[in-house]
Design a protein around this motif. Structure first.
Motif, PDB file in Angstrom:
ATOM      1  N   TYR A   4     -23.223  28.336  -6.851  1.00 37.79           N
ATOM      2  CA  TYR A   4     -23.621  29.695  -6.481  1.00 37.79           C
ATOM      3  C   TYR A   4     -22.433  30.585  -6.132  1.00 37.79           C
ATOM      4  O   TYR A   4     -22.467  31.784  -6.331  1.00 37.79           O
ATOM      5  N   GLN A  26     -33.252  27.666  -2.595  1.00 37.05           N
ATOM      6  CA  GLN A  26     -33.851  28.035  -3.871  1.00 37.05           C
ATOM      7  C   GLN A  26     -34.890  27.008  -4.313  1.00 37.05           C
ATOM      8  O   GLN A  26     -35.927  27.356  -4.876  1.00 37.05           O
ATOM      9  N   PRO A  31     -36.221  33.472  -2.172  1.00 40.42           N
ATOM     10  CA  PRO A  31     -35.419  34.345  -3.042  1.00 40.42           C
ATOM     11  C   PRO A  31     -34.007  34.489  -2.476  1.00 40.42           C
ATOM     12  O   PRO A  31     -33.826  34.659  -1.266  1.00 40.42           O
ATOM     13  N   PRO A  33     -30.311  36.455  -2.146  1.00 42.51           N
ATOM     14  CA  PRO A  33     -29.795  37.821  -2.263  1.00 42.51           C
ATOM     15  C   PRO A  33     -28.740  37.921  -3.354  1.00 42.51           C
ATOM     16  O   PRO A  33     -28.165  36.911  -3.781  1.00 42.51           O
ATOM     17  N   ALA A  34     -28.476  39.140  -3.795  1.00 37.10           N
ATOM     18  CA  ALA A  34     -27.426  39.373  -4.781  1.00 37.10           C
ATOM     19  C   ALA A  34     -26.083  39.471  -4.062  1.00 37.10           C
ATOM     20  O   ALA A  34     -26.011  39.889  -2.900  1.00 37.10           O
ATOM     21  N   GLY A  35     -25.028  39.077  -4.734  1.00 36.18           N
ATOM     22  CA  GLY A  35     -23.695  39.240  -4.176  1.00 36.18           C
ATOM     23  C   GLY A  35     -23.204  38.007  -3.446  1.00 36.18           C
ATOM     24  O   GLY A  35     -23.955  37.346  -2.723  1.00 36.18           O
ATOM     25  N   LEU A  39     -24.915  35.793  -0.175  1.00 36.35           N
ATOM     26  CA  LEU A  39     -25.237  34.378  -0.354  1.00 36.35           C
ATOM     27  C   LEU A  39     -24.554  33.531   0.710  1.00 36.35           C
ATOM     28  O   LEU A  39     -25.180  32.649   1.315  1.00 36.35           O
ATOM     29  N   ASN A 158     -41.549  33.009  -2.790  1.00 37.19           N
ATOM     30  CA  ASN A 158     -41.738  33.638  -4.097  1.00 37.19           C
ATOM     31  C   ASN A 158     -43.214  33.707  -4.459  1.00 37.19           C
ATOM     32  O   ASN A 158     -43.699  34.721  -4.972  1.00 37.19           O
TER      33      ASN A 158
END
Length: 335
Positions: A4, A26, A31, A33-35, A39, A158
Motif C-alpha cells: 500500500y 481492507q 474503505p 483513504p486516498a493518499g 493511509l 463497504n
C-alpha cells in the motif's frame, strides 16, 4: 499482501507493519483513504489502539481493558513509528484517521458515561473484542479460515454503505432446500459450514432433524421424526449442536460445533449414550472445528470412537480409533 505504501521513508519493519494493518482493514471491508499520508495515519492509529509494534499476537482490546485517549494514541505513534505528530492534532485522530474504523464497529469509542460528548476526556479507543480475536491470527496458517468466518458474520462497512439487506443474519440452506436465518456469531458460522460443507460430503442423503441457534435453542426441530428414533426430549440440557439422520444406513449424526463449548469428549459420549439408550439408530459422534490448529489445541479432549472434521480441510476427516478402518489407501478411496 498489497504494498500500500511503497514510497514511505520509514524503516522496512515499520513500513511492513503499516502495510499489514491496511491489509487487515481492507480484508474486513473498511474503505481505505486516498493518499499515502492518509493511509499511514489510519494504519498507525489502528496499530496504536491495538498496542502492536512487532507482532499481531501483541494485540489487546476491550477484553484486556486497553483504552487509549487521542493524545495517548499520538504519543504511542511518535514513540514507535518514527513520527513527530503534534499533540494538538488530537482532533484529527477522531475526525479523520479512526473515523471509518469506528463506523465499522471494529474500534469502539468508549467512555464510562455512554452519553459523553465525542471530545469528553473520559473517552478512550479500544478494539472490538471479536476483531481483536481475529487479528491475532494474522500471518498464521489459521488466518484464512478465521477471516472467512469473521467476514461472513460481521457486516463490512463497504456493505453497510452500499445498504445491503439481511446483514444481521447468517443465511443457511439445508440439504432439503429449506432456508434458515441464524444470528451472527462464530459458533453459528461453524454450524453453517457443517450443514453446507460437511454433510454434503460425508452425510449424503441426511436429513437435519435438529439445529440450534445462539438466540434460539430450537431453531429447527423435527419432533415427530426424532421421537420415532427414540431420541430424548428436546428440553434436555445436553443437546448436540446439529443432529442429522441418514435413513438409508440408519445412522444418526451427533455433531458438536467446537467454538466456545467442548468437543465430543469421553464424558460427553457417555452422557449422550445414556440419554439415547432407547434410540433405534446407530450413533456417530462428530466434533467440528474451524481449523486444524483449533483441533490440535484440543486433541487431548477428543473421545475414542469419534470423528473429527475441520472447516479449513473440508474433504477430510480424522477417525479416533484406527482398528476399524485400518488398511491401505488407494487413489479411488473417496470416504
Amino acid at each position: 499482501m498489497t504494498n500500500y505504501i511503497p514510497k514511505s521513508q520509514k524503516s522496512d519493519s515499520i513500513k511492513e507493519l503499516i502495510n499489514e494493518a491496511l491489509d487487515i482493514l481492507q480484508s474486513v471491508g473498511v474503505p481505505l483513504p486516498a493518499g499515502l499520508r492518509g493511509l499511514e495515519k489510519m494504519a498507525m492509529c489502528f496499530l496504536a489502539v491495538a498496542g502492536v509494534t512487532k507482532s499481531w499476537k501483541e494485540a489487546k482490546g476491550q477484553k484486556e481493558n486497553r483504552h487509549l485517549k487521542t493524545r495517548e494514541i499520538i504519543k504511542f505513534i511518535n514513540e514507535n513509528f518514527e513520527e513527530n505528530i503534534s499533540s494538538g492534532s488530537y482532533d484529527d485522530i477522531r475526525r479523520k484517521h479512526l473515523k471509518l474504523i469506528v463506523l465499522a464497529d471494529l474500534i469502539l469509542n468508549s467512555a464510562d458515561n455512554p452519553n459523553a460528548a465525542p471530545n469528553d476526556p473520559t473517552r478512550g479507543y479500544t478494539l472490538n473484542g471479536e476483531f481483536k480475536d481475529l487479528i491475532i491470527f494474522y500471518n498464521t496458517e489459521e488466518w484464512g479460515i478465521k477471516l472467512k468466518l469473521f467476514v461472513k458474520n460481521y457486516p463490512s462497512l463497504n456493505e453497510i454503505i452500499q445498504r445491503k439487506r439481511d446483514l444481521p443474519k447468517i443465511r443457511v440452506t439445508l440439504p432439503s432446500g429449506h432456508i434458515l436465518d441464524f444470528a451472527r456469531g462464530g459458533h453459528n458460522q461453524l454450524q453453517r459450514e457443517i450443514i453446507e460443507e460437511f454433510l454434503p460430503r460425508f452425510g449424503e442423503g441426511c436429513e437435519i432433524l435438529y439445529v440450534g441457534d445462539a438466540t434460539d435453542k430450537y431453531l429447527l426441530k423435527q419432533d415427530d421424526k426424532l421421537r420415532d428414533l427414540g431420541f430424548f426430549e428436546l428440553s434436555h440440557d445436553s443437546l448436540p449442536d446439529v443432529v442429522a439422520y441418514n435413513p438409508n444406513k440408519n445412522w444418526l449424526f451427533l455433531i458438536e460445533a467446537f467454538f466456545t463449548s467442548g468437543p465430543m469428549s469421553e464424558e460427553r459420549i457417555i452422557e449422550l449414550k445414556k440419554s439415547l439408550k432407547q434410540c433405534t439408530a446407530e450413533l456417530i459422534f462428530i466434533t467440528a472445528f474451524t481449523s486444524k490448529m483449533a483441533f490440535k489445541k484440543n486433541i487431548s479432549n477428543i473421545g475414542w470412537e469419534t470423528e473429527v472434521w475441520t472447516a479449513d480441510n473440508p474433504d477430510h476427516m480424522v477417525h479416533f480409533n484406527g482398528g476399524k478402518f485400518f488398511g491401505p489407501y488407494s487413489p479411488n478411496n473417496s470416504q
